[in-house]
Write a protein that holds these residues in place. Structure first.
Motif, PDB file in Angstrom:
ATOM      1  N   UNK A 346      17.503  24.743 -67.461  1.00 40.17           N
ATOM      2  CA  UNK A 346      18.313  25.570 -66.575  1.00 40.17           C
ATOM      3  C   UNK A 346      19.759  25.634 -67.061  1.00 40.17           C
ATOM      4  N   UNK A 347      20.260  24.517 -67.574  1.00 36.48           N
ATOM      5  CA  UNK A 347      21.624  24.499 -68.126  1.00 36.48           C
ATOM      6  C   UNK A 347      21.702  25.400 -69.362  1.00 36.48           C
ATOM      7  N   UNK A 348      20.701  25.299 -70.239  1.00 37.49           N
ATOM      8  CA  UNK A 348      20.708  26.130 -71.450  1.00 37.49           C
ATOM      9  C   UNK A 348      20.622  27.609 -71.094  1.00 37.49           C
ATOM     10  N   UNK A 435      17.901  34.440 -61.638  1.00 39.62           N
ATOM     11  CA  UNK A 435      17.004  33.295 -61.497  1.00 39.62           C
ATOM     12  C   UNK A 435      15.579  33.665 -61.903  1.00 39.62           C
ATOM     13  N   UNK A 436      15.121  34.825 -61.504  1.00 42.33           N
ATOM     14  CA  UNK A 436      13.785  35.261 -61.917  1.00 42.33           C
ATOM     15  C   UNK A 436      13.731  35.422 -63.434  1.00 42.33           C
ATOM     16  N   UNK A 437      14.834  35.889 -64.015  1.00 43.55           N
ATOM     17  CA  UNK A 437      14.897  36.042 -65.466  1.00 43.55           C
ATOM     18  C   UNK A 437      14.789  34.716 -66.205  1.00 43.55           C
ATOM     19  N   UNK A 461      17.064  24.789 -54.705  1.00 43.94           N
ATOM     20  CA  UNK A 461      18.167  24.094 -55.354  1.00 43.94           C
ATOM     21  C   UNK A 461      18.348  24.503 -56.819  1.00 43.94           C
ATOM     22  N   UNK A 462      17.286  24.843 -57.571  1.00 41.53           N
ATOM     23  CA  UNK A 462      17.537  25.449 -58.879  1.00 41.53           C
ATOM     24  C   UNK A 462      18.353  26.742 -58.772  1.00 41.53           C
ATOM     25  N   UNK A 463      18.102  27.540 -57.727  1.00 37.87           N
ATOM     26  CA  UNK A 463      18.886  28.760 -57.512  1.00 37.87           C
ATOM     27  C   UNK A 463      20.348  28.411 -57.258  1.00 37.87           C
ATOM     28  N   UNK A 497      21.792  16.640 -59.326  1.00 41.83           N
ATOM     29  CA  UNK A 497      22.849  17.247 -60.145  1.00 41.83           C
ATOM     30  C   UNK A 497      23.814  18.045 -59.271  1.00 41.83           C
ATOM     31  N   UNK A 498      23.272  18.732 -58.268  1.00 36.61           N
ATOM     32  CA  UNK A 498      24.111  19.495 -57.332  1.00 36.61           C
ATOM     33  C   UNK A 498      24.957  18.550 -56.485  1.00 36.61           C
ATOM     34  N   UNK A 499      24.344  17.484 -55.994  1.00 39.28           N
ATOM     35  CA  UNK A 499      25.074  16.513 -55.182  1.00 39.28           C
ATOM     36  C   UNK A 499      26.219  15.904 -55.982  1.00 39.28           C
ATOM     37  N   UNK A 500      25.951  15.598 -57.252  1.00 38.76           N
ATOM     38  CA  UNK A 500      26.995  15.019 -58.100  1.00 38.76           C
ATOM     39  C   UNK A 500      28.169  15.979 -58.282  1.00 38.76           C
ATOM     40  N   UNK A 501      27.885  17.284 -58.301  1.00 35.77           N
ATOM     41  CA  UNK A 501      28.954  18.285 -58.435  1.00 35.77           C
ATOM     42  C   UNK A 501      29.718  18.477 -57.130  1.00 35.77           C
ATOM     43  N   UNK A 502      29.011  18.390 -56.013  1.00 37.83           N
ATOM     44  CA  UNK A 502      29.631  18.667 -54.715  1.00 37.83           C
ATOM     45  C   UNK A 502      30.461  17.502 -54.197  1.00 37.83           C
TER      46      UNK A 502
END
Length: 700
Positions: A346-348, A435-437, A461-463, A497-502
């Motif tokens: 997802x990062x790439x 995201x679909x892409x 959460x990926x979205x 990963x989201x929690x770590x950013x927030x």
């Protein structure tokens, strides 16, 4: 991961004090109750004075409102607010003193500082209390530094830390109490921290509608977790019934006490699994004299980050769909999106989208060249802004660069032309399209399966993560200074990963890998450590909730070689084979009636799914009154007879538990095994499983 072990309470040195000692302690208790009554009387007098003062000031302001200037009105309002705040502070103090009156202390130790002949007696209670006239502390708060001598040391050498450094000495006596107002119900001298009689009697009590404070029975290693000030991220892996949630809440209470000048309840947030669980634990901090802290669920967090623009499935709905087995590909999609490699992909992909997001074509404007690479560079610099803001900011900066480079000010029409040209060069997709892409880019388009415009929970959460990467999300939680996450096994690497950013703050994260209701996306302590770039991990391996018989029975369902079981005995779990569903209902009715004739306060009938729980509730309600159904819409936990699913039962406990339909067809795979384990480990004193036909292989 650090493993903890508890002292065997059977091996403690303990004795019952003689009659003279009991009389001396009773006299001290009576004097303490008199001091508390006097303090409460003084508080009541001061509160009446503050209330009268506020009333007088309000009346004065009303009468003089025409004659008072603006500054006088401001001053009067501030004075009223100050008096009201002082009254509220006295109200909180009054609540603490009433708590102390119920049980002024639970422990005593006598300590002689090295180099001194003076032996001082220290009494430990839920709150601090002192005789202001004598300048003497009568009760020390359980969180005070000196209280570590009670929790952490046997009689003999001991030490504790103060702001001025360590204090060393000798503990010459340790005594434990159970007190109810003026009555000393239990008093034991012991060489170690919590002895058998006190702990077991507490564990043998009936459950409450809310989780209770446990300050009188905190074990040495639990105390180490509570008072840990060094770990920025503390991960607690605790077996079912180990008290991990209670320990985490007591840790919050300790931190609020330790850093009371810089930390308040408003600085703390709890990420809880559901509203019922949030209600169940809501009483702990107020019991400890602290204000309630804010709480939010993962779905509410997701909805706020997506600005309520997307409809999505909840974690509970995802679990229910897995259990029905109607979508054969759901397990694979969930497992795929819970792998650490998925997050890296997802990062790439976000980097790929960003690189192809702007066509760096040159632009001639007012017969002057604006290079494409220049516009692309400015546009890329602001990738954390939404597209409209990025276009506006890029237009503004390019306008300034044209002015500096060509000594030419663009006209308003030329600025509009520039803005349109920049917008035209943006390869813009909606977040959903992007995201679909992602799945098309991976060559796995079958992994994205929204139903009726509603996203699967595994996609939510990926979205959000992709939105963070492409548009940026300003965290609404920057003021949070400590985050508590319960049921740590449920969030995936993407969620962490989201929690770590927030949340750029300290965290206490707790859960149990053995209690994952969705084994296809469970996280471990090691995965969490990786998500936060390192964390301190501790283990709580001893279960206190259930009797030995229930704990060993549950361990056969889902074996944990690290499990330690406290020696507290009760009836063996019963497994009832019924000849029909009607007979199974009869058996449950019998056990409900037996429960209602007992001293126990709660009976949980824990089903595998929400649908089974609703059906059982309907069937039982035809024959008995006051059968409660707990579902996702419930906001509170209560005593009595409760029907619920295993998913909602996580974190809760009942005096008695009945697990219906424990047959081989209903509990057969790994997910079923985990749910059955969760259901059985909710029982404190009695456990019954019923089935028709062949029993589940997990219960032998």
């Amino acid at each position: 991961m650090t493993g903890f072990s508890w002292p065997n309470p059977r091996m403690t040195t303990q004795s019952r004090p003689d009659a003279q000692t009991r009389a001396e302690e009773q006299a001290r208790l009576d004097a303490m109750q008199a001091s508390l009554d006097a303090a409460l009387g003084e508080i009541e007098r001061r509160m009446r004075a503050y209330n009268q003062d506020v009333k007088d000031q309000v009346e004065y302001m009303w009468e003089q409102r025409r004659e008072m200037d603006f500054a006088e009105k401001i001053s009067s309002r501030q004075s009223i607010e100050q008096s009201a705040l002082q009254g509220e502070a006295l109200g909180r103090q009054r609540t603490r003193l009433h708590k102390l009156k119920k049980s002024p202390w639970f422990g005593r130790f006598d300590f002689r500082i090295d180099g001194s002949d003076d032996v001082r007696s220290h009494y430990i209670g839920v709150h601090h209390f002192q005789d202001d006239e004598a300048g003497q502390t009568l009760v020390y708060d359980w969180r005070a530094p000196v209280a570590t001598l009670f929790y952490d040391f046997e009689t003999g050498p001991g030490r504790y830390l103060t702001p001025n450094g360590p204090v060393a000495g000798t503990i010459e006596r340790k005594r434990q109490f159970r007190i109810r107002y003026h009555n000393i119900e239990l008093m034991i001298d012991s060489a170690v921290n919590v002895v058998d009689d006190v702990l077991l009697e507490t564990l043998n009590e009936s459950s409450d509608a809310h989780m209770r404070e446990i300050v009188a029975t905190i074990q040495r290693d639990q105390n180490a977790i509570i008072r840990n000030e060094d770990a920025r991220i503390l991960v607690i892996q605790g077996v079912a019934g180990s008290g991990k949630t209670s320990i985490a809440l007591h840790r919050i209470a300790f931190l609020l006490y330790r850093y009371r000048d810089t930390l308040s309840s408003q600085d703390i947030l709890i990420l809880s699994p559901n509203r019922v669980f949030a209600d169940y634990i809501a009483n702990v901090l107020p019991e400890l004299g602290e204000e309630e802290v804010r709480e939010i669920g993962m779905e509410d967090l997701a909805d706020s980050l997506l600005e309520s623009q997307y409809r999505f499935q909840t974690f509970f709905e995802q679990t229910e769909m897995l259990l029905t087995g109607k979508d054969s590909g759901l397990k694979e999609r969930i497992r795929f999106k819970a792998e650490p490699e998925f997050l890296r992909s997802l990062r790439r992909y976000a980097e790929h989208v960003e690189k192809s997001r702007f066509r760096d074509e040159d632009l001639w404007l007012a017969r002057r060249l604006v290079p494409g690479f220049l516009m692309a560079g400015v546009f890329a610099k602001h990738k954390r802004l939404p597209i409209s803001q990025r276009v506006a900011q890029t237009t503004h900066e390019i306008t300034r660069k044209v002015a500096l480079e060509y000594n030419y000010e663009l006209t308003p029409d030329e600025v509009r032309e520039l803005r349109e040209a920049i917008r035209d060069r943006v390869n813009e997709k909606t977040l959903r399209q992007a995201y679909q892409g992602f799945y098309e880019w991976l060559g796995r388009p079958e992994m994205f399966r929204p139903a009726g415009g509603k996203l699967e929970y595994a996609d939510v959460f990926p979205l959000i993560f992709l939105k963070m990467q492409l548009e940026g999300v300003r965290s609404p939680y920057r003021e949070v200074r400590h985050l508590l996450i319960d049921e740590m096994q449920d969030p995936t690497p993407v969620q962490y990963a989201i929690i770590a950013r927030l949340f750029d703050c300290r965290m206490t994260i707790l859960g149990d890998a053995w209690q994952s209701v969705n084994p296809y996306s469970a996280s471990t302590a090691e995965l969490i450590r990786e998500a936060f770039g390192g964390a301190t991990c501790v283990a709580l391996n001893k279960t206190f909730r259930s009797t030995s018989e229930i704990a060993h029975f549950a361990d056969r369902i889902s074996p944990n070689p690290a499990l330690e079981v406290i020696e507290r005995h009760g009836p063996a779990p019963e497994v009832l084979a019924c000849t029909s569903r009607a007979k199974e209902i009869d058996a449950m009715v019998e056990r409900i009636e037996a429960f209602r004739g007992s001293d126990h306060k709660s009976l949980g009938l824990i089903c595998k799914t929400r649908r089974q729980a609703a059906h059982l509730h309907k069937m039982l309600s035809k024959r008995l009154d006051a059968i409660q159904l707990l579902d996702t819409h419930s906001a509170a936990f209560a005593s009595g007879v409760i029907v619920l699913s295993a998913h909602l039962a996580k974190g809760l406990e009942f005096d008695r538990v009945v697990v219906p339909e424990a047959d081989s067809g209903n509990y057969s795979d790994d997910m079923d095994r985990n749910l059955l384990y969760v259901a059985c480990t909710r029982a404190m004193h009695r456990l019954t499983l019923t089935h028709v036909g062949e029993a589940s292989p997990f219960i032998g």
